[in-house]
Scaffold this motif. Structure first.
Motif, PDB file in Angstrom:
ATOM      1  N   GLY A  30      -4.215   3.854  -0.062  1.00  0.00           N
ATOM      2  CA  GLY A  30      -4.797   2.671  -0.679  1.00  0.00           C
ATOM      3  C   GLY A  30      -3.833   1.507  -0.641  1.00  0.00           C
ATOM      4  N   ALA A  31      -4.343   0.327  -1.001  1.00  0.00           N
ATOM      5  CA  ALA A  31      -3.524  -0.877  -1.080  1.00  0.00           C
ATOM      6  C   ALA A  31      -3.985  -1.700  -2.281  1.00  0.00           C
ATOM      7  CB  ALA A  31      -3.621  -1.694   0.199  1.00  0.00           C
ATOM      8  N   TRP A  32      -3.026  -2.433  -2.856  1.00  0.00           N
ATOM      9  CA  TRP A  32      -3.288  -3.185  -4.077  1.00  0.00           C
ATOM     10  C   TRP A  32      -2.575  -4.530  -3.997  1.00  0.00           C
ATOM     11  CZ3 TRP A  32      -1.523   1.742  -3.488  1.00  0.00           C
ATOM     12  CH2 TRP A  32      -2.385   2.759  -3.851  1.00  0.00           C
ATOM     13  N   ASP A  33      -2.872  -5.394  -4.961  1.00  0.00           N
ATOM     14  CA  ASP A  33      -2.136  -6.651  -5.046  1.00  0.00           C
ATOM     15  C   ASP A  33      -0.646  -6.360  -5.113  1.00  0.00           C
ATOM     16  OD1 ASP A  33      -4.478  -8.069  -5.026  1.00  0.00           O
ATOM     17  OD2 ASP A  33      -4.555  -8.383  -7.197  1.00  0.00           O
ATOM     18  N   ALA A  34       0.140  -7.130  -4.365  1.00  0.00           N
ATOM     19  CA  ALA A  34       1.569  -6.830  -4.245  1.00  0.00           C
ATOM     20  C   ALA A  34       2.379  -7.241  -5.470  1.00  0.00           C
ATOM     21  CB  ALA A  34       2.129  -7.518  -3.009  1.00  0.00           C
ATOM     22  N   GLN A  35       1.957  -8.282  -6.177  1.00  0.00           N
ATOM     23  CA  GLN A  35       2.817  -8.846  -7.212  1.00  0.00           C
ATOM     24  C   GLN A  35       3.200  -7.868  -8.313  1.00  0.00           C
ATOM     25  OE1 GLN A  35       1.707 -12.776  -8.400  1.00  0.00           O
ATOM     26  NE2 GLN A  35       3.435 -13.027  -9.789  1.00  0.00           N
ATOM     27  N   PRO A  36       2.303  -6.990  -8.805  1.00  0.00           N
ATOM     28  CA  PRO A  36       2.711  -6.068  -9.874  1.00  0.00           C
ATOM     29  C   PRO A  36       3.331  -4.754  -9.392  1.00  0.00           C
ATOM     30  CG  PRO A  36       0.357  -5.898  -9.528  1.00  0.00           C
ATOM     31  CD  PRO A  36       0.847  -6.956  -8.580  1.00  0.00           C
ATOM     32  N   SER A  69       4.761  10.177   2.610  1.00  0.00           N
ATOM     33  CA  SER A  69       5.152   9.250   1.553  1.00  0.00           C
ATOM     34  C   SER A  69       5.479   7.925   2.219  1.00  0.00           C
ATOM     35  CB  SER A  69       6.361   9.780   0.778  1.00  0.00           C
ATOM     36  OG  SER A  69       6.693   8.910  -0.278  1.00  0.00           O
ATOM     37  N   LEU A  70       4.437   7.189   2.556  1.00  0.00           N
ATOM     38  CA  LEU A  70       4.580   5.969   3.341  1.00  0.00           C
ATOM     39  C   LEU A  70       4.095   4.755   2.559  1.00  0.00           C
ATOM     40  CD1 LEU A  70       3.267   8.208   5.830  1.00  0.00           C
ATOM     41  CD2 LEU A  70       4.783   6.549   6.922  1.00  0.00           C
ATOM     42  N   CYS A  71       4.640   3.599   2.901  1.00  0.00           N
ATOM     43  CA  CYS A  71       4.235   2.344   2.279  1.00  0.00           C
ATOM     44  C   CYS A  71       3.811   1.353   3.351  1.00  0.00           C
ATOM     45  CB  CYS A  71       5.385   1.749   1.466  1.00  0.00           C
ATOM     46  SG  CYS A  71       5.807   2.692  -0.011  1.00  0.00           S
ATOM     47  N   SER A  72       2.931   0.454   2.966  1.00  0.00           N
ATOM     48  CA  SER A  72       2.488  -0.599   3.885  1.00  0.00           C
ATOM     49  C   SER A  72       2.633  -1.953   3.216  1.00  0.00           C
ATOM     50  CB  SER A  72       1.028  -0.375   4.290  1.00  0.00           C
ATOM     51  OG  SER A  72       0.170  -0.505   3.163  1.00  0.00           O
ATOM     52  N   GLN A  73       2.706  -2.981   4.022  1.00  0.00           N
ATOM     53  CA  GLN A  73       2.710  -4.345   3.504  1.00  0.00           C
ATOM     54  C   GLN A  73       1.793  -5.200   4.378  1.00  0.00           C
ATOM     55  OE1 GLN A  73       4.130  -7.280   4.990  1.00  0.00           O
ATOM     56  NE2 GLN A  73       4.933  -6.289   6.838  1.00  0.00           N
ATOM     57  N   GLY A  74       1.038  -6.065   3.719  1.00  0.00           N
ATOM     58  CA  GLY A  74       0.180  -7.000   4.448  1.00  0.00           C
ATOM     59  C   GLY A  74      -1.163  -6.447   4.886  1.00  0.00           C
ATOM     60  N   LEU A  75      -1.502  -5.223   4.532  1.00  0.00           N
ATOM     61  CA  LEU A  75      -2.786  -4.627   4.896  1.00  0.00           C
ATOM     62  C   LEU A  75      -3.625  -4.400   3.647  1.00  0.00           C
ATOM     63  CD1 LEU A  75      -1.630  -1.884   7.445  1.00  0.00           C
ATOM     64  CD2 LEU A  75      -2.492  -4.180   7.962  1.00  0.00           C
ATOM     65  N   SER A  76      -4.912  -4.749   3.725  1.00  0.00           N
ATOM     66  CA  SER A  76      -5.814  -4.564   2.602  1.00  0.00           C
ATOM     67  C   SER A  76      -6.149  -3.089   2.422  1.00  0.00           C
ATOM     68  CB  SER A  76      -7.103  -5.349   2.827  1.00  0.00           C
ATOM     69  OG  SER A  76      -7.837  -4.767   3.905  1.00  0.00           O
ATOM     70  N   ASN A  77      -6.795  -2.774   1.320  1.00  0.00           N
ATOM     71  CA  ASN A  77      -7.211  -1.401   1.062  1.00  0.00           C
ATOM     72  C   ASN A  77      -8.126  -0.897   2.169  1.00  0.00           C
ATOM     73  OD1 ASN A  77      -7.385   0.920  -0.901  1.00  0.00           O
ATOM     74  ND2 ASN A  77      -9.557   0.419  -0.711  1.00  0.00           N
ATOM     75  N   GLU A  78      -9.050  -1.751   2.618  1.00  0.00           N
ATOM     76  CA  GLU A  78      -9.973  -1.355   3.679  1.00  0.00           C
ATOM     77  C   GLU A  78      -9.226  -1.094   4.980  1.00  0.00           C
ATOM     78  OE1 GLU A  78     -11.946  -3.196   0.417  1.00  0.00           O
ATOM     79  OE2 GLU A  78     -10.329  -4.000   1.705  1.00  0.00           O
ATOM     80  N   GLY A  93       0.801  -1.207   0.000  1.00  0.00           N
ATOM     81  CA  GLY A  93       0.000   0.000   0.000  1.00  0.00           C
ATOM     82  C   GLY A  93       0.833   1.255   0.000  1.00  0.00           C
ATOM     83  N   TYR A  94       0.149   2.378  -0.207  1.00  0.00           N
ATOM     84  CA  TYR A  94       0.835   3.671  -0.265  1.00  0.00           C
ATOM     85  C   TYR A  94      -0.061   4.751   0.334  1.00  0.00           C
ATOM     86  CZ  TYR A  94       3.025   7.920  -2.046  1.00  0.00           C
ATOM     87  OH  TYR A  94       3.613   9.153  -2.133  1.00  0.00           O
ATOM     88  N   VAL A  95       0.566   5.686   1.043  1.00  0.00           N
ATOM     89  CA  VAL A  95      -0.121   6.865   1.573  1.00  0.00           C
ATOM     90  C   VAL A  95       0.701   8.078   1.172  1.00  0.00           C
ATOM     91  CG1 VAL A  95      -0.902   8.077   3.634  1.00  0.00           C
ATOM     92  CG2 VAL A  95      -1.077   5.578   3.515  1.00  0.00           C
ATOM     93  N   GLY A  96       0.049   9.069   0.567  1.00  0.00           N
ATOM     94  CA  GLY A  96       0.770  10.244   0.129  1.00  0.00           C
ATOM     95  C   GLY A  96      -0.041  11.512   0.314  1.00  0.00           C
ATOM     96  N   GLY A  97       0.622  12.619   0.098  1.00  0.00           N
ATOM     97  CA  GLY A  97      -0.029  13.916   0.210  1.00  0.00           C
ATOM     98  C   GLY A  97       0.854  14.906   0.937  1.00  0.00           C
ATOM     99  N   LYS A  98       0.461  16.165   0.859  1.00  0.00           N
ATOM    100  CA  LYS A  98       1.225  17.208   1.530  1.00  0.00           C
ATOM    101  C   LYS A  98       0.265  18.223   2.134  1.00  0.00           C
ATOM    102  CE  LYS A  98       5.081  20.424   0.693  1.00  0.00           C
ATOM    103  NZ  LYS A  98       6.046  20.914  -0.323  1.00  0.00           N
ATOM    104  N   ILE A  99       0.532  18.564   3.399  1.00  0.00           N
ATOM    105  CA  ILE A  99      -0.309  19.488   4.148  1.00  0.00           C
ATOM    106  C   ILE A  99       0.545  20.684   4.552  1.00  0.00           C
ATOM    107  CG2 ILE A  99      -1.803  19.732   6.170  1.00  0.00           C
ATOM    108  CD1 ILE A  99      -1.463  16.483   6.257  1.00  0.00           C
ATOM    109  N   ARG A 100      -0.004  21.880   4.405  1.00  0.00           N
ATOM    110  CA  ARG A 100       0.700  23.065   4.884  1.00  0.00           C
ATOM    111  C   ARG A 100      -0.139  23.739   5.960  1.00  0.00           C
ATOM    112  NH1 ARG A 100       1.783  25.716   0.351  1.00  0.00           N
ATOM    113  NH2 ARG A 100       3.876  24.851   0.185  1.00  0.00           N
ATOM    114  N   ALA A 101       0.496  23.956   7.113  1.00  0.00           N
ATOM    115  CA  ALA A 101      -0.183  24.659   8.202  1.00  0.00           C
ATOM    116  C   ALA A 101      -0.143  26.161   7.946  1.00  0.00           C
ATOM    117  CB  ALA A 101       0.482  24.334   9.534  1.00  0.00           C
ATOM    118  N   LYS A 102      -1.191  26.865   8.364  1.00  0.00           N
ATOM    119  CA  LYS A 102      -1.310  28.295   8.083  1.00  0.00           C
ATOM    120  C   LYS A 102      -0.806  29.182   9.222  1.00  0.00           C
ATOM    121  CE  LYS A 102      -5.164  27.600   4.892  1.00  0.00           C
ATOM    122  NZ  LYS A 102      -6.566  27.942   4.540  1.00  0.00           N
ATOM    123  N   SER A 103      -0.295  28.556  10.279  1.00  0.00           N
ATOM    124  CA  SER A 103       0.290  29.313  11.395  1.00  0.00           C
ATOM    125  C   SER A 103       1.263  28.407  12.129  1.00  0.00           C
ATOM    126  CB  SER A 103      -0.798  29.785  12.365  1.00  0.00           C
ATOM    127  OG  SER A 103      -1.392  28.677  13.020  1.00  0.00           O
TER     128      SER A 103
END
Length: 600
Positions: free
Chosen positions: A381-387, A343-352, A294-304
């Motif tokens: 999200g998470a996807w099949d690992a093989q591809p 920018s994080l990755c996961s292994q062994g966890l489903s999309n849910e 799986g992968y988690v991404g994004g960027k947040i900017r604080a306003k103060s």
């Protein structure tokens, strides 16, 4: 599956053969350079070339073709592919980064041996030893420290030794009856992780613990210790080493594993590349492939400032409560603009499961738009690992589009900015898990915020093994890597770089001046930020492959309590100090460039 014939030459020693022992570290003889009276004659080089059947190359700078003709095919190819890391790895004169400000620059060896077999390697080692030459070893040249580049040297270039073979049941030589056979993969010293991920995961549906950068050499990463996105789940790359073949200082090929030459085997597992011999092949354990990556991404900017403090507090609490386990790896970074990049990755966890973990954090950010802006959309999200490493499936991979390149060679878009760059500054520090305790967390957060005010700060969670399984920890304990990694929840990396600066690459005087000023400023900012973090984690240690070139305490920082044992192994396997890299084990015996012995 049949393993391979290790007895095809007199170079292979009987199992009972012991490595030579010596009380000394360096031969005491200054190495020679071109122009010295003792430098090998043209006839001697020609004889070596004949022995190698044309695989001896006289080197010139990478951009020498452009200096001769800016419209030549070779020069135009450089312009077209300079941003391609696989292209750079395929050039004898190139390194993956072009240098380090005020430290080192890409300078080709006088000659290179394009080794196809361990016989080629052995011929080069014997020639260097006989003629007192500075010897350099390179696979792809992916070294931030410049260890695969040295002027006036002989380069043993192993890139062509890149065969990969799946092994169903592997037992290390000399271990029959004492260990069980396990699934494995063998790789020549010039193989890169794209080669292994394609063979092991995409095609065979298994997993091998390797590196994040797909163009990194397999043998080099093993010797550095090695981290990948899923290290908390599968451990150090070095911990997966089952066996290696090494051409030692005397030109002999030796097998190293837990039963045969065990001290050399231990040193190869994180003791640093280029110090022990020329590794020609490695065999690595493979694992059952998790169902999902799986992968988690994004960027947040604080306003103060206050909103940023709340955000950093929240993400560190979230990490400690939800992500501090074998499922999660990769990184977050804190920017000087009050930003948090995921920018994080996961292994062994489903999309849910991935979505359920991250839902509260995403909702927290989106609930207060007056405080936080999504600069880059938050996604998980998470996807099949093989591809995962399949170019046709994963749009984050950039393919090597050169004619004749393997169809599966590709690099991550996120790694593009380091291709060919000049490093301005780089430093790393392991953060111990005690800092995640509730009574320590505020101090951790405050220090991270203060450091990020000086320079952007990256927390690489996969490069600290705290939070991993007991099995992973114990396997890493059997490696030469600094034991500080065992209790580190993350490796902090603070780094910066600029445009390529290969010799002969035309840059305007104004551009060079601006780069010089920028590098000076960036270096000071990195030093100030890291100084704050070192107060938080004194003696935390630093990862040898991603570290400060100017680290004065490199023995302790890179290897901790393991350094004394590594020195003993160095005396055992390389008593003449033939194999030298700056800030490598035993390098105290030589000058900074490795040419002149130093008095004790």
């Amino acid at each position: 599956m049949d393993r391979r014939d290790l007895c095809r030459a007199a170079l292979v020693l009987p199992l009972a053969s012991a490595l030579p022992v010596s009380a000394g570290a360096a031969s005491g003889l200054t190495r020679v350079r071109p122009g010295d009276a003792a430098w090998p004659s043209v006839a001697l080089w020609q004889k070596l070339g004949e022995t190698l059947k044309g695989r001896l190359i006289k080197l010139e700078t990478l951009f020498a073709p452009c200096q001769r003709s800016a419209v030549s095919a070779a020069c135009l190819e450089l312009g077209k592919y300079l941003s391609n890391p696989f292209f750079l790895g395929d050039q004898a004169s190139a390194t993956q980064v072009s240098g380090w400000f005020n430290a080192w620059k890409n300078e080709p060896s006088a000659y290179a041996i394009q080794a196809n077999t361990h016989d080629d390697v052995a011929a080069g080692v014997r020639f260097a030893r006989e003629h007192k030459l500075r010897l350099v070893v390179k696979g792809t040249g992916h070294s931030y420290q410049g260890t695969s580049s040295s002027q006036d040297s002989l380069l043993i270039w192993t890139r062509s030794m890149n065969r990969v073979e799946i092994i169903d049941k592997f037992v290390p030589q000399g271990c029959a009856g004492t260990v069980s056979a396990v699934p494995a993969v063998s790789a020549g010293a010039g193989a890169v992780w794209s080669d292994l991920y394609h063979a092991v995961t995409t095609k065979a549906g298994r997993y091998v613990q390797g590196g994040g950068c797909t163009d990194v050499g397999v043998a080099g990463l093993v010797q550095s210790g090695g981290f990948g996105s899923f290290s908390k789940g599968f451990g150090l790359t070095a911990a997966g080493l089952l066996e290696a073949e090494v051409v030692c200082f005397d030109g002999q090929l030796r097998v190293a594993n837990a039963c045969t030459n065990p001290e050399l085997f231990w040193a190869l597992k994180g003791g640093g590349g280029g110090s022990w011999g020329v590794v020609t092949k490695v065999v690595l354990r493979t694992h059952d492939l998790p169902k999902y990556f799986g992968y988690v991404g994004g960027k947040i900017r604080a306003k103060s400032d206050s909103a940023f403090a709340t955000l950093v507090t929240r993400v560190m609490d979230f990490y400690a409560d939800q992500l501090f386990n074998p499922h999660w790896g990769e990184q977050i970074s804190l920017g000087t603009d009050r930003s948090l990049k995921l920018s994080l990755c996961s292994q062994g966890l489903s999309n849910e499961q991935v979505m359920a973990v991250w839902k509260p954090f995403f909702e927290f950010v989106r609930a207060v738009p007056e405080h936080y802006e999504e600069v880059e959309k938050l996604r998980a999200g998470a996807w099949d690992a093989q591809p995962w490493w399949d170019i046709a499936w994963n749009p984050s991979l950039r393919p090597d589009q050169r004619a004749g390149a393997p169809a599966y060679h590709a690099w991550w878009e996120g790694d593009q900015d380091q291709v060919g760059m000049t490093i301005y500054g780089y430093d790393s520090l392991w953060l111990p898990s005690r800092l995640l305790a509730k009574d320590q967390r505020k101090t951790l957060v405050d220090t991270l915020i203060a450091a990020s005010d000086k320079h952007s700060v990256g927390l690489h969670f996969n490069k600290g093994l705290a939070g991993a399984t007991k099995e992973v920890i114990e396997q890493a304990r059997q490696c030469a890597t600094n034991p500080a990694v065992l209790d580190a929840f993350a490796l902090v990396i603070i780094a910066s770089g600029g445009k390529p600066s290969y010799a002969g690459l035309e840059r305007s005087v104004l551009s060079k001046a601006r780069s010089f000023i920028e590098a000076e400023v960036e270096t000071r900012r990195i030093d100030r930020a890291m100084a704050l973090l070192r107060q938080l984690a004194p003696n935390g240690g630093s990862y040898v492959s991603e570290s400060n070139y100017f680290n004065d305490n490199w023995q302790r920082e890179f290897w901790g309590a393991n350094y004394a044992r590594l020195q003993s192994v160095k005396q055992l396997v390389d008593p003449e100090g033939l194999f030298f890299v700056r800030h490598g084990v035993g390098s105290e015996a030589w000058s900074e460039d490795g040419f002149t012995p130093q008095k004790a």
